[in-house]
Write an enzyme that holds these catalytic residues in place. Structure first.
Site, PDB file in Angstrom:
ATOM      1  N   HIS A 495       0.831  -1.206   0.000  1.00  0.00           N
ATOM      2  CA  HIS A 495       0.000   0.000   0.000  1.00  0.00           C
ATOM      3  C   HIS A 495       0.868   1.260   0.000  1.00  0.00           C
ATOM      4  O   HIS A 495       0.705   2.140  -0.851  1.00  0.00           O
ATOM      5  CB  HIS A 495      -0.902  -0.020   1.234  1.00  0.00           C
ATOM      6  CG  HIS A 495      -1.736   1.213   1.421  1.00  0.00           C
ATOM      7  ND1 HIS A 495      -3.092   1.227   1.226  1.00  0.00           N
ATOM      8  CD2 HIS A 495      -1.414   2.469   1.802  1.00  0.00           C
ATOM      9  CE1 HIS A 495      -3.565   2.447   1.464  1.00  0.00           C
ATOM     10  NE2 HIS A 495      -2.557   3.213   1.827  1.00  0.00           N
ATOM     11  N   GLU A 496       1.776   1.343   0.949  1.00  0.00           N
ATOM     12  CA  GLU A 496       2.590   2.548   1.052  1.00  0.00           C
ATOM     13  C   GLU A 496       3.492   2.716  -0.167  1.00  0.00           C
ATOM     14  O   GLU A 496       3.807   3.843  -0.568  1.00  0.00           O
ATOM     15  CB  GLU A 496       3.428   2.527   2.340  1.00  0.00           C
ATOM     16  CG  GLU A 496       2.622   2.487   3.628  1.00  0.00           C
ATOM     17  CD  GLU A 496       1.603   3.616   3.737  1.00  0.00           C
ATOM     18  OE1 GLU A 496       1.819   4.686   3.130  1.00  0.00           O
ATOM     19  OE2 GLU A 496       0.591   3.428   4.421  1.00  0.00           O
ATOM     20  N   HIS A 499       1.833   4.771  -2.778  1.00  0.00           N
ATOM     21  CA  HIS A 499       2.004   6.212  -2.560  1.00  0.00           C
ATOM     22  C   HIS A 499       3.383   6.663  -3.041  1.00  0.00           C
ATOM     23  O   HIS A 499       3.530   7.733  -3.636  1.00  0.00           O
ATOM     24  CB  HIS A 499       1.854   6.546  -1.077  1.00  0.00           C
ATOM     25  CG  HIS A 499       0.456   6.494  -0.567  1.00  0.00           C
ATOM     26  ND1 HIS A 499      -0.580   7.178  -1.151  1.00  0.00           N
ATOM     27  CD2 HIS A 499      -0.086   5.848   0.507  1.00  0.00           C
ATOM     28  CE1 HIS A 499      -1.696   6.954  -0.474  1.00  0.00           C
ATOM     29  NE2 HIS A 499      -1.419   6.151   0.526  1.00  0.00           N
ATOM     30  N   HIS A 502       3.466   7.090  -6.699  1.00  0.00           N
ATOM     31  CA  HIS A 502       2.743   8.311  -7.077  1.00  0.00           C
ATOM     32  C   HIS A 502       3.683   9.519  -6.991  1.00  0.00           C
ATOM     33  O   HIS A 502       3.680  10.394  -7.873  1.00  0.00           O
ATOM     34  CB  HIS A 502       1.543   8.484  -6.146  1.00  0.00           C
ATOM     35  CG  HIS A 502       0.461   9.345  -6.702  1.00  0.00           C
ATOM     36  ND1 HIS A 502      -0.667   9.690  -5.987  1.00  0.00           N
ATOM     37  CD2 HIS A 502       0.313   9.956  -7.908  1.00  0.00           C
ATOM     38  CE1 HIS A 502      -1.445  10.453  -6.728  1.00  0.00           C
ATOM     39  NE2 HIS A 502      -0.875  10.633  -7.894  1.00  0.00           N
TER      40      HIS A 502
END
Length: 706
Positions: A495-496, A499, A502
């Site tokens: 998940h991280e 980020h 991104h």
């Protein structure tokens, strides 16, 4: 919590002129061009006392930049006003990012004192920019040329966002109301800091000590070893200590056969900030809720939620409640079924207890073992930190062609940190990535991704690459075993990393268009979770830490079969916190002056119909997502489920292609979403990738709630 954003907007910083004292600027590493590889912060040279004078000087420099815009004798244009403003404050942005990131990942009393001093400075400076009448006059003049002059789509969007940010910052208020808004902003900045400090202290103050080995009944050897090492670290060798940090607490709650000890440990967790001591957060919350409502009314919004959501995809509270309520009904139904199943098992065992919140993990694990012959400890040997890290790296190599080179020559802020240079497939430098995995008393709980330097394009065309950091609180190595992660921790790392991608892939020309709406920001992270648990990719990365053998099909099949297990609980506790957030921030006028925080929380949950065996994922007094401005999720905790509608639908694009590692689909996702920041409206970014708007059905299917 799976993310923390520490992005400082250019318009969000500054105006107070203060003399630099205590440090000569020539000796302050924060005010020099960093002589480190790739220009990363010189952590080995930065000291807490450097920040206040550096921020004061950086504020002065940005004010000089603002003054140059305001005093220009040329007519306002995009270039000399909007673009010039967009490029101001780069130094200040980087210094504040470094300070806030260090305070979250490796704080100290000195850093906390610095933040108390500079927070009012920064709040005032934000207001000095957004309430500068001459600056606003020039911004407004350019805004009024929309429709009269030809601008690129990005220029037009930046003009609109810049103008709106001034209005939202109080530029249209009269002098009296601006003064009031300044007072509110100052006080809110200090209250958010106080909330965070209280919570950190509460996290570190509570733990249970076990000195009788009989009280370890049910705990796997790895969990016993964890408790023994924690006791040794606290000077209690020969005993066992369990903290309320989740890598310590959750394994204990999952396996301990001692109902009283489970309750004792969980009590410390859910009473954080609510112990009527010097770290109590109830009065802090009262003030924050009231002041936020006052601010919203000053700016012409009915409630704080209306103020926040005006910038998000959801737009108004009614749309948020509508989504949450649609999911609540099937979720609470499933949660009640799960509770009844666990109570039946407890009764059959003669436990002679009524299942409570502290018992959920223990009996859920028993039910999972009985139904699927699967327990968490069977998975950990295949989910070593090395295996999961390698799996994430390999996934991004397969999807995007990325390469990772470990760098031992870069300074770090703590010995636990790892640093990697991230490269494109052609070896072109993309950015720097810090990884910080394990809990410590100086670190905030949870997991998040942030930047020490965000991507930007300077006016001379120089492309500034990002410095990104992922911070977690994962299970530590114990004895002769490496760090063996839980399945949830492995999923959190994926998940991280979404980020991080991104931030690393960002290719936005204007700094003011880097950020996306809060309820879109979780799409890049949550889509990564689909690979973490996908049968095909688990086989790729989940390997036994001793033998290197891949996770056997039998175990993978059990994970797949149990994929919807306990989703009633997981969804319900999350929705409860999301609705609690919305209930606080849709209060109007006098209703925002709360007498009793606990009574308000209870009434909110009773109205919702939350069962007593489940608490909201975050109770009010430790709900840092919404009461700490650093996290910035007030009226926005719903964002995870809103973005899950997007990510569930987006992953279907890979599934529909027949290859979950399809490079063409990944390339389209990168170019349409990950590189674009906020340079288009969020739904337009999504439909550019998917060709259609998303539906809720994939989300319900993924959670087994359809």
């Amino acid at each position: 919590m799976k993310r923390k954003s520490l992005i400082i907007l250019t318009l969000g910083i500054m105006g107070l002129m203060i003399a630099c004292t205590g440090n000569n600027s020539s000796n302050n590493p924060l005010l020099k061009e960093y002589d480190t590889p790739f220009g990363v912060p010189p952590f080995d040279k930065i000291k807490p006392e450097h920040f206040e004078p550096a921020i004061a000087e950086a504020i002065k420099q940005q004010m000089d930049e603002i003054d140059a815009i305001v005093t220009s004798t040329e007519a306002p244009t995009f270039e000399n006003t909007i673009y010039a403003l967009d490029n101001s404050g780069e130094l200040l942005e980087n210094i504040v990012l470094t300070l806030e990131n260090l305070n979250s990942a490796n704080t100290s009393d000195s850093l906390q004192e610095v933040l108390k001093k500079v927070s009012p400075m920064l709040a005032k400076h934000r207001d000095d920019i957004s309430m500068n009448p001459k600056l606003f006059e020039r911004v407004k003049a350019v805004y009024e040329t929309i429709g009269q002059k030809e601008y690129t789509p990005e220029q037009k969007l930046l003009i609109e966002k810049t103008y709106k940010s001034f209005v939202r910052g109080g530029a249209n208020l009269d002098a009296e109301k601006q003064a009031k808004l300044r007072e509110i902003n100052q006080e809110l900045s200090m209250l958010a800091l106080k909330f965070s400090e209280n919570l950190l202290a509460e996290n570190n103050d509570y733990y249970i000590v076990i000195d009788d080995e009989k009280d370890l009944a049910g705990l796997p050897e790895s969990v016993k070893a964890m408790g023994a090492e924690e006791a040794k670290a606290k000077g209690m060798e020969g005993k066992w200590v369990y903290t309320i940090y989740k890598p310590s607490m959750l394994p204990f709650l999952t396996y301990s056969q001692n109902h009283e000890l489970r309750e004792k440990l969980y009590y410390g967790y859910y009473m954080r900030g609510n112990n009527n001591n010097e770290h109590d957060n109830k009065e802090v919350i009262k003030k924050i809720v009231d002041l936020r409502q006052q601010k919203a009314e000053l700016l012409g919004y009915p409630t704080h939620a209306h103020f926040v959501l005006d910038e998000n995809m959801a737009k108004v509270p009614e749309n948020v409640y509508d989504l949450l309520n649609k999911i609540w009904e099937p979720a609470i139904k499933r949660a009640k079924e799960e509770r009844n199943e666990m109570q039946k098992l407890a009764d059959a065992e003669g436990a002679n207890i009524k299942i409570g919140p502290a018992d959920w993990w223990y009996y859920a694990e028993k039910v999972r073992k009985a139904k699927f012959d699967l327990d968490e400890e069977m998975l950990r040997p295949y989910l070593s930190l090395d295996a999961v890290r390698s799996g994430v790296f390999k996934l991004t190599e397969k999807l995007y062609g990325l390469k990772y080179e470990k760098r031992n020559d870069l300074p770090v802020y703590h010995p636990d940190c790892e640093v990697y240079e991230v490269k494109e497939s052609d070896d072109k430098h993309l950015g720097i990535l810090y990884l910080d995995f394990f809990p410590r008393e100086s670190k905030t709980v949870g997991a998040w991704c942030t930047t020490y330097r965000s991507q930007r394009v300077r006016p001379d065309g120089t492309f500034v690459t990002p410095v990104v950091s992922i911070v977690c609180n994962f299970s530590k190595p114990t004895g002769d075993k490496p760090a063996l992660l839980s399945y949830d921790e492995a999923e959190t790392f994926f998940h991280e990393f979404g980020h991080a991608l991104h931030a690393l892939f960002s290719k936005v020309k204007y700094a003011g268009l880097r950020d996306v709406p809060r309820d879109f920001v979780e799409l890049p992270s949550q889509i990564m979770e689909h690979w973490a648990g996908h049968k095909e990719y688990l086989k790729e990365y989940a390997r036994h830490y001793q033998t290197g053998e891949p996770m056997p099909d039998e175990l993978i099949n059990k994970i797949e079969a149990s994929g919807h297990f306990n989703q009633g609980f997981a969804t319900t506790e999350y929705l409860a916190a999301s609705i609690l957030d919305m209930d606080y921030h849709t209060l109007t006028a006098e209703k925002a002056k709360l007498d009793d925080i606990l009574a308000f929380e209870k009434a909110s949950m009773d109205k919702l119909g939350l069962i007593p065996e489940i608490l909201p994922r975050y109770r009010s007094t430790y709900f840092a997502h919404i009461f700490s401005d650093v996290l910035g999720y007030s009226s926005g905790y719903y964002s995870y489920i809103w973005a899950e509608v997007l990510d569930a639908d987006a992953f279907e694009a890979f599934v529909e292609s027949g290859d979950i590692l399809n490079k063409e689909v990944a390339s389209k996702f990168r170019t349409c979403v990950l590189e674009k920041g906020g340079s288009k409206e969020a739904m337009e970014l999504y439909t550019d990738f998917r060709g259609k708007e998303p539906s809720i059905e994939p989300l319900l299917k993924n959670r087994g709630l359809n």
